[in-house]
Scaffold this active site. Sequence first.
Site, PDB file in Angstrom:
ATOM      1  N   TRP A 351      37.909  36.635  32.295  1.00 10.36           N
ATOM      2  CA  TRP A 351      38.939  35.976  33.663  1.00 10.36           C
ATOM      3  C   TRP A 351      37.640  35.413  34.807  1.00 10.36           C
ATOM      4  O   TRP A 351      37.458  34.691  35.801  1.00 10.36           O
ATOM      5  CB  TRP A 351      39.899  36.097  33.995  1.00 10.36           C
ATOM      6  CG  TRP A 351      40.518  35.214  34.770  1.00 10.36           C
ATOM      7  CD1 TRP A 351      41.288  34.025  33.882  1.00 10.36           C
ATOM      8  CD2 TRP A 351      41.240  35.504  36.070  1.00 10.36           C
ATOM      9  NE1 TRP A 351      42.141  33.128  35.099  1.00 10.36           N
ATOM     10  CE2 TRP A 351      41.724  34.342  36.514  1.00 10.36           C
ATOM     11  CE3 TRP A 351      40.744  36.827  36.442  1.00 10.36           C
ATOM     12  CZ2 TRP A 351      42.019  34.340  37.893  1.00 10.36           C
ATOM     13  CZ3 TRP A 351      41.228  36.570  38.520  1.00 10.36           C
ATOM     14  CH2 TRP A 351      42.036  34.893  38.450  1.00 10.36           C
ATOM     15  N   HIS A 352      37.492  37.116  35.135  1.00  8.79           N
ATOM     16  CA  HIS A 352      36.838  37.136  36.936  1.00  8.79           C
ATOM     17  C   HIS A 352      35.716  36.899  36.616  1.00  8.79           C
ATOM     18  O   HIS A 352      34.914  36.238  37.844  1.00  8.79           O
ATOM     19  CB  HIS A 352      36.885  38.793  37.358  1.00  8.79           C
ATOM     20  CG  HIS A 352      38.349  39.459  37.906  1.00  8.79           C
ATOM     21  ND1 HIS A 352      39.566  39.660  36.598  1.00  8.79           N
ATOM     22  CD2 HIS A 352      39.603  38.959  38.834  1.00  8.79           C
ATOM     23  CE1 HIS A 352      40.348  39.759  37.726  1.00  8.79           C
ATOM     24  NE2 HIS A 352      39.948  39.601  38.824  1.00  8.79           N
ATOM     25  N   GLY A 353      34.936  36.678  35.409  1.00  7.07           N
ATOM     26  CA  GLY A 353      33.587  35.890  35.833  1.00  7.07           C
ATOM     27  C   GLY A 353      32.726  35.988  34.831  1.00  7.07           C
ATOM     28  O   GLY A 353      32.935  36.664  33.726  1.00  7.07           O
TER      29      GLY A 353
END
Lengths: 501, 259
Positions: A351-353
């Site tokens: 989700w962060h990248g």
Amino acid sequence: MLFEIPFIGHADTIGQALRNIGNMFLYDPEAPLLFSSGFFWLLFILFLPVYALLKKSKAKMVVFVVCFSLYFYYKSSGLFFLMLLATSLIDWSLSHAIARLQKRGVRLAVMWLSIIISLSILGYFKYANFFLWNWNQMVEGNFQPLDLVLPVGISFYTFQSISYVVDVYKGRISPTSSWLDYLFFLSFFPALVAGPIVRADYFLPQIQENRAATKDDVFGGLWLIVIGIIKKAVIADYIAQYNDLIFNDPSLYTGVQTLMGVLGYTMQIYCDFSGYSDMAIGLALIMGFRLGINFDSPYQSRNLTEFWRRWHISLSSWLRDYVYIPLGGNRKGTFRTYLNNFLTMLIGGLWHGAAWKFVFWGAMHGVGLAIHKACKPWLGRIPDNWFVSFVSWLLTFVYVSLLWVFFRAADFESSVRIISNIFVDFDWRQFPQFFEVRMVWCIMMLALIVMHFVPQSWTDACGRLYVRSPWIVKLLVFAVVVQLVVEFMSEEVVPFIYFQF
Amino acid sequence: MKSPYAGLWLIVALALAMFLTYSFSQDISLGSWTVKKAPFHDALLAEEEAMEDSLSLDSLYASTPVEEQTVDSVPKSILIIGDSMTFNLALRLAQYAKQNGHTIHAVNWDSSNTKIWAESDTLEYFMKKYDADFVFISLGSNELYFKKPETRLPYVKRILEVIDTVPYVWIGPPNWEEDTGVNDMLQRACRRGSFFRTDGMKLARKKDKIHPTRQASAEWIDSVMRWMPASAHPILADRPDSTVGRVNPNIVFLKALNK
């Protein structure tokens, strides 16, 4: 002349200034609208009186805030605000279909349809190039990245929309009768581009209630904004300049310098994100809405489980409720509990990248959580004294900090180089020299550590003192903080770290 | 508008008015500290200032070779300063110095940029110390990917003010990817025939994929010296012959705790 009056008698200058002012209102991909920017506060001055006037009528207030939020999103992400509109319309329609339908299987299918649509949009913009790159690595093809621009905050509002649809399906909430109410929830500008991830069951009743903000709310909100500005625009942006040097070219620096860069980034990411969250929560509070707490002094944690209860609380609780528990949580035996934990953190990492480094970061947190869970019975038998507390805290802090290296560094190789630098090329004697050379940076870090570790009751007392203080004190504090931003302003806009998530 | 919003509005509006007014006023100084201004003035009048720059500093003008200049045959006291690229450049430049009778001193400041040099008296100090009468500058690599390179223009100008009338060559940064306009900005700022544009060169890189290898840096300097006759102030720049061998120039390393 003491004061330059630039516009009098200069028609060209007036025209230029007017053109520049006009351009400020247009979308500029190079200048996203941050809460710490002067232009946002100019907009807020225009927003506030209208909001105050319309607040009594819920319908008018909703329409006005939705329009402002959409403009806010346009200013940050251009025409993608149309996609936000479309997403909200689809979700809202499907949520009503879910509520109307009787057959469980069909309702389930409609819920999945909504989730798939939301995730497809997120997947296309955020992960398409990542998957294409990996596919081409496997088949040894030529990788030509798609020309994609990631809409700002898409990860945040996608998660909000998924939770809304799931909650409707589960019967936890009823779908909003008005599309505008749902759009208000999804596009609420304080939380739109960088969270916190607001849950429908918590937020929708607040829209219906349309509670008037009290004086404590308004100035308590301003206090949170002041704190947020100090964290984000003064401290994080300043210490980032040194941290960037270390992470951009670790081979040039000694172990001491690298260690300080790693500690610096550990504090920077906290200040950056929690500072922005504080500003968002403060703005919402001013408007009479509560977004909940998003950070609770996470670096005070004594184990990884506690860390994730204190760090980005809105995301970790979302992952718990919509990933971990649906996967089975801790209901299907020890091994499945660890596996579910690991998979949840893996998704959290992704989700962060869209990069393997984020997957690795998530996975290592998953491993850490599993180890902590496995050791819990044994850990419970250790006496709880200050020494044990200190060692637990230290272990947790070191583990979290080292994983931030993988999160921040350009690639795996750089991360390894940074960490090995600390252990291989370390000389304590360089500390005095470092403090001498990087005095301001060290003072900033010290201020930050103090802010982080003082008891919450002290911070709350400061907030209450600020709320009760005369208006001139409030103005002075606000002005001094803004001047601090100007004094420490870096030449380049330091983008908000979580902006593109 | 009812209280408490009225109070909040007044606080925010007053604060903005104060910062707006100050941005158009004279500086306020408290001792040696000057209170910085919020960038309202620049934001409002930005394009006008940019237009002034573009009128006075045509990017093509600066790069266009000047009319053929007579080579200054007087041996020079060369000073080469800059970021981490400087070290390897200085090694090859030292061979040219030996070949042509110049003396050379180098100041290598790792991770430095135009702002760091402009805001310190380091350049002035070393120019005086070595009595430099020809300066090479190797800066810009740490600013290659700034979103608004024009914000660095004041620093570049400040550096050039310090150099004043001393002849100089600004060796442009060796791009490893397309830059965001730093080269154009430097070219505009430098005197005509005093900016060597490196961004078109293909240079072998070290493992970090950023710094040119020692051999590539030598080729880079060879290229600068081949261009020297077309520069604003050509100096003796004959290629070192085989008798020169390795030369160890005086290099000052400014990197605090750096390796």
